[in-house]
Design a protein around this motif. Structure first.
Motif, PDB file in Angstrom:
ATOM      1  N   ILE A  61       8.416  12.530  -1.896  1.00 41.50           N
ATOM      2  CA  ILE A  61       7.608  11.289  -1.307  1.00 41.50           C
ATOM      3  C   ILE A  61       6.483  11.243  -2.129  1.00 41.50           C
ATOM      4  O   ILE A  61       6.215   9.922  -2.190  1.00 41.50           O
ATOM      5  CB  ILE A  61       7.430  11.432   0.153  1.00 41.50           C
ATOM      6  CG1 ILE A  61       6.383  10.094   0.789  1.00 41.50           C
ATOM      7  CG2 ILE A  61       5.963  12.141   0.710  1.00 41.50           C
ATOM      8  CD1 ILE A  61       7.627   8.876   0.635  1.00 41.50           C
ATOM      9  N   TYR A  62       6.101  12.646  -2.011  1.00 35.10           N
ATOM     10  CA  TYR A  62       4.299  12.520  -3.399  1.00 35.10           C
ATOM     11  C   TYR A  62       5.076  12.072  -4.817  1.00 35.10           C
ATOM     12  O   TYR A  62       3.881  11.299  -5.260  1.00 35.10           O
ATOM     13  CB  TYR A  62       4.623  13.886  -4.030  1.00 35.10           C
ATOM     14  CG  TYR A  62       3.609  14.599  -4.848  1.00 35.10           C
ATOM     15  CD1 TYR A  62       2.047  14.040  -4.611  1.00 35.10           C
ATOM     16  CD2 TYR A  62       3.892  14.398  -6.304  1.00 35.10           C
ATOM     17  CE1 TYR A  62       1.280  13.959  -5.711  1.00 35.10           C
ATOM     18  CE2 TYR A  62       2.997  14.599  -7.356  1.00 35.10           C
ATOM     19  CZ  TYR A  62       1.561  14.247  -6.684  1.00 35.10           C
ATOM     20  OH  TYR A  62       0.648  14.420  -8.096  1.00 35.10           O
ATOM     21  N   GLY A  63       6.543  12.263  -5.291  1.00 35.29           N
ATOM     22  CA  GLY A  63       6.584  11.349  -6.742  1.00 35.29           C
ATOM     23  C   GLY A  63       7.569   9.428  -6.500  1.00 35.29           C
ATOM     24  O   GLY A  63       6.843   9.422  -7.123  1.00 35.29           O
ATOM     25  N   LEU A  64       7.136   9.462  -5.761  1.00 31.81           N
ATOM     26  CA  LEU A  64       7.664   8.203  -5.499  1.00 31.81           C
ATOM     27  C   LEU A  64       6.058   7.628  -5.309  1.00 31.81           C
ATOM     28  O   LEU A  64       5.869   6.612  -5.632  1.00 31.81           O
ATOM     29  CB  LEU A  64       8.199   7.226  -3.790  1.00 31.81           C
ATOM     30  CG  LEU A  64       8.453   6.500  -3.585  1.00 31.81           C
ATOM     31  CD1 LEU A  64       9.468   5.257  -4.910  1.00 31.81           C
ATOM     32  CD2 LEU A  64       9.508   6.726  -2.222  1.00 31.81           C
ATOM     33  N   THR A  65       5.110   7.511  -4.119  1.00 37.91           N
ATOM     34  CA  THR A  65       3.804   7.411  -4.426  1.00 37.91           C
ATOM     35  C   THR A  65       3.610   6.925  -5.633  1.00 37.91           C
ATOM     36  O   THR A  65       2.120   6.498  -6.008  1.00 37.91           O
ATOM     37  CB  THR A  65       3.143   7.608  -3.036  1.00 37.91           C
ATOM     38  OG1 THR A  65       2.998   9.332  -2.966  1.00 37.91           O
ATOM     39  CG2 THR A  65       3.308   6.955  -2.015  1.00 37.91           C
ATOM     40  N   GLN A  66       3.239   8.121  -6.205  1.00 40.34           N
ATOM     41  CA  GLN A  66       2.197   8.389  -7.877  1.00 40.34           C
ATOM     42  C   GLN A  66       3.538   6.832  -8.657  1.00 40.34           C
ATOM     43  O   GLN A  66       2.318   7.031  -9.013  1.00 40.34           O
ATOM     44  CB  GLN A  66       2.892   9.592  -8.805  1.00 40.34           C
ATOM     45  CG  GLN A  66       2.551  10.960  -7.644  1.00 40.34           C
ATOM     46  CD  GLN A  66       1.201  10.778  -8.983  1.00 40.34           C
ATOM     47  OE1 GLN A  66       1.067  11.331 -10.095  1.00 40.34           O
ATOM     48  NE2 GLN A  66       0.021  10.822  -7.878  1.00 40.34           N
ATOM     49  N   ALA A  67       4.504   6.699  -8.651  1.00 41.22           N
ATOM     50  CA  ALA A  67       5.282   5.969  -9.203  1.00 41.22           C
ATOM     51  C   ALA A  67       4.645   4.364  -8.719  1.00 41.22           C
ATOM     52  O   ALA A  67       3.497   3.981  -9.752  1.00 41.22           O
ATOM     53  CB  ALA A  67       6.644   6.096  -9.395  1.00 41.22           C
ATOM     54  N   LEU A  68       4.411   4.243  -7.818  1.00 39.04           N
ATOM     55  CA  LEU A  68       4.007   2.992  -7.228  1.00 39.04           C
ATOM     56  C   LEU A  68       2.250   3.040  -7.699  1.00 39.04           C
ATOM     57  O   LEU A  68       1.996   2.030  -7.157  1.00 39.04           O
ATOM     58  CB  LEU A  68       4.037   3.357  -5.842  1.00 39.04           C
ATOM     59  CG  LEU A  68       5.528   3.037  -4.711  1.00 39.04           C
ATOM     60  CD1 LEU A  68       5.066   3.287  -3.613  1.00 39.04           C
ATOM     61  CD2 LEU A  68       6.088   1.860  -5.543  1.00 39.04           C
ATOM     62  N   MET A  69       1.343   3.671  -7.637  1.00 38.33           N
ATOM     63  CA  MET A  69      -0.037   3.926  -7.221  1.00 38.33           C
ATOM     64  C   MET A  69      -0.442   4.332  -9.234  1.00 38.33           C
ATOM     65  O   MET A  69      -1.697   3.788  -9.346  1.00 38.33           O
ATOM     66  CB  MET A  69      -0.606   4.262  -6.376  1.00 38.33           C
ATOM     67  CG  MET A  69      -0.392   4.415  -5.145  1.00 38.33           C
ATOM     68  SD  MET A  69      -0.680   2.981  -4.758  1.00 38.33           S
ATOM     69  CE  MET A  69      -2.947   3.197  -4.885  1.00 38.33           C
ATOM     70  N   GLN A  70       0.099   4.326  -9.822  1.00 34.45           N
ATOM     71  CA  GLN A  70      -0.105   4.750 -11.148  1.00 34.45           C
ATOM     72  C   GLN A  70      -0.450   3.321 -12.518  1.00 34.45           C
ATOM     73  O   GLN A  70      -1.451   3.418 -12.680  1.00 34.45           O
ATOM     74  CB  GLN A  70       1.010   5.351 -12.161  1.00 34.45           C
ATOM     75  CG  GLN A  70       1.355   6.726 -12.178  1.00 34.45           C
ATOM     76  CD  GLN A  70       0.107   7.065 -12.108  1.00 34.45           C
ATOM     77  OE1 GLN A  70      -0.045   7.874 -12.776  1.00 34.45           O
ATOM     78  NE2 GLN A  70       0.428   8.702 -11.836  1.00 34.45           N
ATOM     79  N   ILE A  71      -0.231   1.987 -11.807  1.00 31.60           N
ATOM     80  CA  ILE A  71      -0.366   0.440 -11.891  1.00 31.60           C
ATOM     81  C   ILE A  71      -1.547   0.695 -11.953  1.00 31.60           C
ATOM     82  O   ILE A  71      -2.775   0.253 -12.282  1.00 31.60           O
ATOM     83  CB  ILE A  71       0.325  -0.591 -12.504  1.00 31.60           C
ATOM     84  CG1 ILE A  71       1.730   0.027 -12.776  1.00 31.60           C
ATOM     85  CG2 ILE A  71       0.396  -1.694 -12.751  1.00 31.60           C
ATOM     86  CD1 ILE A  71       2.890  -0.962 -12.454  1.00 31.60           C
ATOM     87  N   PRO A  72      -2.041   0.461 -10.318  1.00 32.97           N
ATOM     88  CA  PRO A  72      -2.798   0.048  -9.624  1.00 32.97           C
ATOM     89  C   PRO A  72      -4.514   0.738  -9.951  1.00 32.97           C
ATOM     90  O   PRO A  72      -5.214   0.165 -10.737  1.00 32.97           O
ATOM     91  CB  PRO A  72      -2.876   0.796  -8.248  1.00 32.97           C
ATOM     92  CG  PRO A  72      -1.651   0.059  -8.046  1.00 32.97           C
ATOM     93  CD  PRO A  72      -0.968   0.895  -9.365  1.00 32.97           C
ATOM     94  N   PHE A  73      -4.300   2.032 -10.146  1.00 33.57           N
ATOM     95  CA  PHE A  73      -5.739   2.822 -10.434  1.00 33.57           C
ATOM     96  C   PHE A  73      -5.456   2.761 -12.584  1.00 33.57           C
ATOM     97  O   PHE A  73      -6.485   2.957 -12.658  1.00 33.57           O
ATOM     98  CB  PHE A  73      -4.693   5.278 -10.753  1.00 33.57           C
ATOM     99  CG  PHE A  73      -5.419   4.794  -9.262  1.00 33.57           C
ATOM    100  CD1 PHE A  73      -6.872   5.379  -8.923  1.00 33.57           C
ATOM    101  CD2 PHE A  73      -4.595   5.082  -8.003  1.00 33.57           C
ATOM    102  CE1 PHE A  73      -7.219   5.856  -7.633  1.00 33.57           C
ATOM    103  CE2 PHE A  73      -5.176   5.378  -6.870  1.00 33.57           C
ATOM    104  CZ  PHE A  73      -6.846   5.607  -6.587  1.00 33.57           C
TER     105      PHE A  73
END
Length: 462
Positions: A61-73
């Motif tokens: 799940i860590y990798g999934l949320t990493q992918a989702l939050m790259q663009i916002p950050f």
């Protein structure tokens, strides 16, 4: 004051401080994640409600949320103070670590791991590294960060069993939270400050425009596709590496680190050579294609039978990681140099998102192929990926990379030369002006296709 069309090929003191402090921040953060890899699945078995499926979610799940939050950050980086962006991500990461540390059920552990991943600061760290270094130092800077992460990975495999015996997994989670807070201290006490001034012609575009322009840029599309394929291949490869070490090399799991260390050391000269070549700015596209060819050759060796012999496995992995490490050092730097500073955060966030999606696809698709077609089928699949990637580069457009110039100001001046800076940032081809060293030095980020050196020389002679 004076300008310089060719800047020093060595890192300046401020650049060294920026690179080493930022690499320390990202390495400390990654250390906390890497040392969980060999123990998290076993730890999840002790939690209420655990199943193999949920244990997999806790790990992935860590990798999934990493992918989702790259663009916002990445977008946030260009809109607020860069250090504050990174600090926010580190706080979220620390909170996730604390939540995982107090977890009594598998669902709480999954929530903590998801929150850890939501603190996706890698894009912001890379963007800040780009902003604090000149164009001819960025590949070296990115490579140093990559090397520090690789060294951290090896070190974490050595230390994790010892820490587990001392403080247990709960103590490790709390230690990870503490490391995140230490990173914030380093961020505000060691990482250099800088002021960034936008060219008047560079507008504050909307988020949709920033993302669309990055996704429609042919050069960036090639980099995004490349990082997707490279990490899909890497993840799929690691579905087989542990079993090869165990069954062919006849090495127990706790000693696998010895081969990783050997492969890392033997492939390091290729990385150093890559850094040296690319810092000259010559034959970059040829070097890029050559690295992909080396990766393909490593996979082909495994596909045609090298995986049946210990020495063959080691040789193939050394070849693969020689090319892979070269690509890892090149692609983030090239991506940052293909965009102006106003769009760099968005471009790097998309780049990182493709990377994490590649990791997910490598695991899912690699597992499917391994299950249906066996070890040989997976190796031929990896070879096909690399050869397809090499074929795609035949259509790669000519690289148009932004460069950096220096302008030195008299440090004895009592006032900040606002007039001159404002005039410089209006020159043709000057996208950004970054003022450092107490305003005695400015870096000009230029687009070589539009920049006219005579305009700057004329302005500074007035």
């Amino acid at each position: 004051m004076k300008s310089s069309d060719r800047i020093n090929s060595k890192m300046l003191p401020d650049e060294k401080r920026a690179v080493f402090s930022l690499s320390s921040i990202i390495s400390l953060r990654m250390f906390g994640l890497f040392m969980l890899l060999p123990i998290l699945a076993l730890y999840s078995e002790t939690l209420s409600g655990n199943t193999p499926l949920l244990a997999g979610w806790a790990l992935g799940i860590y990798g999934l949320t990493q992918a989702l939050m790259q663009i916002p950050f990445g977008l946030l980086y260009g809109r607020i103070d860069p250090k504050l962006t990174i600090a926010i991500g580190l706080v979220i990461f620390a909170l996730g670590s604390a939540l995982a540390g107090i977890a009594d059920t598998i669902y709480e552990l999954i929530a903590g791991r998801a929150l850890q991943g939501a603190g996706a600061v890698s894009t912001a760290v890379m963007a800040l590294t780009s902003d604090l270094t000149r164009s001819n130092q960025r590949t070296k800077s990115m490579a140093l960060i990559g090397v520090s992460i690789g060294a951290t990975f090896i070190l974490s495999l050595l230390i994790a069993p010892i820490l587990h015996g001392w403080i247990g997994v709960v103590g490790m989670f709390w230690s990870i939270a503490g490391l995140a807070l230490l990173c914030i201290v380093l961020l505000y006490t060691v990482v250099p400050d800088f002021k960034r001034k936008k060219n008047n012609d560079v507008l504050n575009h909307s988020i949709s425009f920033e993302l669309t322009s990055s996704l429609c840029n042919p050069q960036l599309l090639h980099m995004n596709f490349g990082i997707f394929l490279s990490h899909m291949a890497l993840t799929a490869l690691f579905l087989l590496i542990p079993s090869l070490f165990r069954d062919i090399v006849d090495l127990p799991l706790e000693e696998h680190w010895k081969i990783y260390l050997l492969v890392f050391v033997l492939s390091a000269p290729g990385l150093l050579l890559t850094i040296r070549i690319i810092s000259t700015g010559k034959n970059i596209l040829r070097l890029y294609r050559s690295a992909i060819m080396v990766v393909a050759f490593g996979f082909l060796l495994l596909a045609i039978g090298a995986s049946s012999y210990s020495i063959g496995i080691v040789v193939a992995l050394v070849i693969f990681f020689t090319g892979f490490n070269a690509l890892e050092s090149m692609m983030p730097s090239l991506t940052s140099r293909m965009t102006c500073s106003s769009k760099r955060g968005g471009a790097l966030s998309i780049f990182n998102t493709f990377q994490y999606i590649g990791i997910f696809c490598g695991g899912a698709l690699g597992g499917y192929i391994l299950n249906g077609y066996g070890q040989s089928g997976l190796f031929w699949f990896l070879s096909t990926i690399a050869l397809t990637w090499l074929l795609i580069t035949a259509f790669q457009p000519v690289l148009s990379l932004r460069e950096t110039l220096e302008v030195h100001f008299d440090p004895t001046h009592d006032s900040y030369p606002v007039d001159i800076i404002d005039k410089i940032q209006r020159l043709s081809g000057v996208d950004f002006v970054t003022v450092v060293r107490d305003h005695s030095l400015a870096y000009l980020e230029i687009d070589p296709s539009r920049y006219q050196a005579s305009e700057l020389h004329k302005l500074l002679k007035k």
